[in-house]
Design a protein around this motif. Structure first.
Motif, PDB file in Angstrom:
ATOM      1  N   SER A  70      -1.538   5.794  -4.876  1.00  0.00           N
ATOM      2  CA  SER A  70      -1.565   5.314  -4.138  1.00  0.00           C
ATOM      3  C   SER A  70      -0.117   5.267  -3.095  1.00  0.00           C
ATOM      4  N   ILE A  83       1.209   6.606   1.272  1.00  0.00           N
ATOM      5  CA  ILE A  83       1.774   6.240   1.750  1.00  0.00           C
ATOM      6  C   ILE A  83       2.596   6.791   2.709  1.00  0.00           C
ATOM      7  N   VAL A 105       7.449   6.173   7.427  1.00  0.00           N
ATOM      8  CA  VAL A 105       7.735   4.535   7.631  1.00  0.00           C
ATOM      9  C   VAL A 105       8.716   3.501   6.324  1.00  0.00           C
ATOM     10  N   GLU A 106       8.961   4.568   5.075  1.00  0.00           N
ATOM     11  CA  GLU A 106      10.251   3.876   4.678  1.00  0.00           C
ATOM     12  C   GLU A 106      11.693   4.246   5.518  1.00  0.00           C
ATOM     13  N   ILE A 160       8.350  -3.203   2.806  1.00  0.00           N
ATOM     14  CA  ILE A 160       7.750  -2.634   2.636  1.00  0.00           C
ATOM     15  C   ILE A 160       6.477  -1.672   1.723  1.00  0.00           C
ATOM     16  N   THR A 161       6.764  -0.774   1.013  1.00  0.00           N
ATOM     17  CA  THR A 161       5.993  -0.244   0.231  1.00  0.00           C
ATOM     18  C   THR A 161       4.768  -1.640  -0.244  1.00  0.00           C
ATOM     19  N   PRO A 197       3.311  -4.041   0.386  1.00  0.00           N
ATOM     20  CA  PRO A 197       2.144  -5.095   0.989  1.00  0.00           C
ATOM     21  C   PRO A 197       1.055  -3.688   1.828  1.00  0.00           C
ATOM     22  N   LEU A 198       2.132  -2.378   1.795  1.00  0.00           N
ATOM     23  CA  LEU A 198       1.622  -1.263   2.517  1.00  0.00           C
ATOM     24  C   LEU A 198       0.220  -1.311   0.896  1.00  0.00           C
ATOM     25  N   ALA A 199       1.115  -0.956  -0.055  1.00  0.00           N
ATOM     26  CA  ALA A 199       0.051  -0.633  -1.431  1.00  0.00           C
ATOM     27  C   ALA A 199      -0.960  -2.105  -2.167  1.00  0.00           C
TER      28      ALA A 199
END
Length: 280
Positions: free
Chosen positions: A163, A167, A171-172, A189-190, A192-194
Motif C-alpha cells: 500500500s 503512494i 507527495v512526501e 502524509i503517508t 492518511p493516504l494509506a
C-alpha cells in the motif's frame, strides 16, 4: 473486441470451475443452516431432506440468550480487535521503513519475514507455552493478543508495504521541502493516504484472529476467557444428540461475522492485497 470460440470456451470453463469451488465451500454451510433451523423433533427423526418441514429461529434465540455463548463472542471480538490494532501499530512503521528507507539487506529481511509467516504455530507451541508460563501470561487475554500480533505481523507488514509503495514519493518529497520531519511525513502524509490499506489489513487481522483456535486453546483454560473458536469446541463437548440443532446454530453464528465482513469488504481487502502490484 470480438471474442473467438476459444475465448468463450475458456470463459465457460473458468466460470464452471469457479461454480464448482463455490459449491464445494457453500454446501456445508447451507447444510449447517438447514440443521440450525430444525426443531428437536425433526433432528430425532433423522430426516435427510435439505429443507426442514417446520423451520424455526428458536435455536438461535436459545444460544444467544444463554450465559456462555455471548461471552465467547465478546472475548473473540475483543481479542481479535485489540490484536488487529496492535498489528497496525507495529507493522505500519516497519512497512514504511522497508518501502521508503535504505534498509541494509532489505530483500533478505523481507524474505525472512515471509519465511516466519510460513512457520505453523503448532511447531512453536510447546516452547511458547513454557515462555508464556514464565511470564505469567497463561490464562490472560494479553498473552493471546501478543501471540496473535506475532503470528499476523509478517502478513500485515507485507500488505502495508504494498500500500505504501503505491503512494507517489513526490507527495512526501514536497512535504519534506516544506520542512516536515520524517515522522511528520509518516504520520501526516503517508498514513492518511494509506488509510484503505490500513483498514484492509486491520480487517484481515481481525478475521484471522477470530478464526484462530490452537493458540487460545493452549493458553486459556478458564471458561470465561475463551474466544468463540475455542468456546464452540467446549460447547460441542457439553452437547448430545438431542441438541445437534443448537450446536449447528452456534457454529453458524460463529462463522457468520467473518463471512459477512469478507463479502461486504471484499473490494477493500483485494485492493490492499494487490496494492503496489502495478507500478506506473
Amino acid at each position: 473486441m470480438i471474442s473467438t470460440p476459444r475465448d468463450r470456451l475458456a470463459d465457460g470453463l473458468t466460470y464452471g470451475a469457479m461454480l464448482a469451488i463455490a459449491a464445494f465451500f457453500l454446501l456445508p454451510l447451507l447444510w449447517l443452516l438447514s440443521l440450525a433451523v430444525r426443531t428437536r423433533r425433526e433432528i430425532f427423526r433423522g430426516a435427510s431432506r435439505f429443507i426442514p418441514n417446520d423451520p424455526t429461529l428458536e435455536n438461535f434465540r436459545t444460544i444467544l440468550s444463554g450465559a456462555e455463548f455471548p461471552t465467547y463472542l465478546w472475548n473473540g471480538l475483543l481479542i481479535s480487535a485489540v490484536a488487529g490494532f496492535g498489528c497496525l501499530l507495529v507493522a505500519a512503521p516497519a512497512a514504511y521503513a522497508f518501502s521508503r528507507l535504505k534498509v541494509p539487506a532489505r530483500g533478505l529481511l523481507l524474505m525472512g519475514i515471509l519465511a516466519f509467516q510460513m512457520v505453523s504455530p503448532l511447531v512453536i507451541m510447546v516452547p511458547l507455552y513454557r515462555y508464556m508460563n514464565r511470564l505469567g501470561l497463561i490464562d490472560t487475554h494479553l498473552g493471546v493478543i501478543l501471540v496473535y500480533i506475532a503470528i499476523n505481523l509478517p502478513m500485515c507488514t507485507w500488505l502495508l508495504k504494498g500500500s505504501i509503495d503505491a503512494i507517489p514519493k513526490e507527495v512526501e518529497e514536497a512535504a519534506a521541502m516544506d520542512g516536515c520531519s520524517r515522522f511528520g511525513i509518516f504520520w501526516r502524509i503517508t498514513l492518511p493516504l494509506a488509510a484503505p490499506g490500513l483498514a484492509s489489513v486491520f480487517i484481515l487481522a481481525v478475521i484471522f484472529g477470530w478464526s484462530q483456535f490452537l493458540v487460545p486453546f493452549l493458553l486459556l483454560t478458564e471458561n470465561s476467557l475463551l474466544p468463540v473458536a475455542v468456546g464452540i469446541f467446549k460447547y460441542a463437548g457439553s452437547q448430545n444428540a438431542s441438541t445437534t440443532q443448537l450446536l449447528a446454530a452456534a457454529c453458524l453464528v460463529a462463522v457468520a461475522p467473518a463471512i459477512v465482513a469478507f463479502l461486504v469488504l471484499q473490494r477493500l481487502i483485494v485492493g490492499a492485497i494487490t496494492a503496489g502490484a502495478v507500478k506506473g
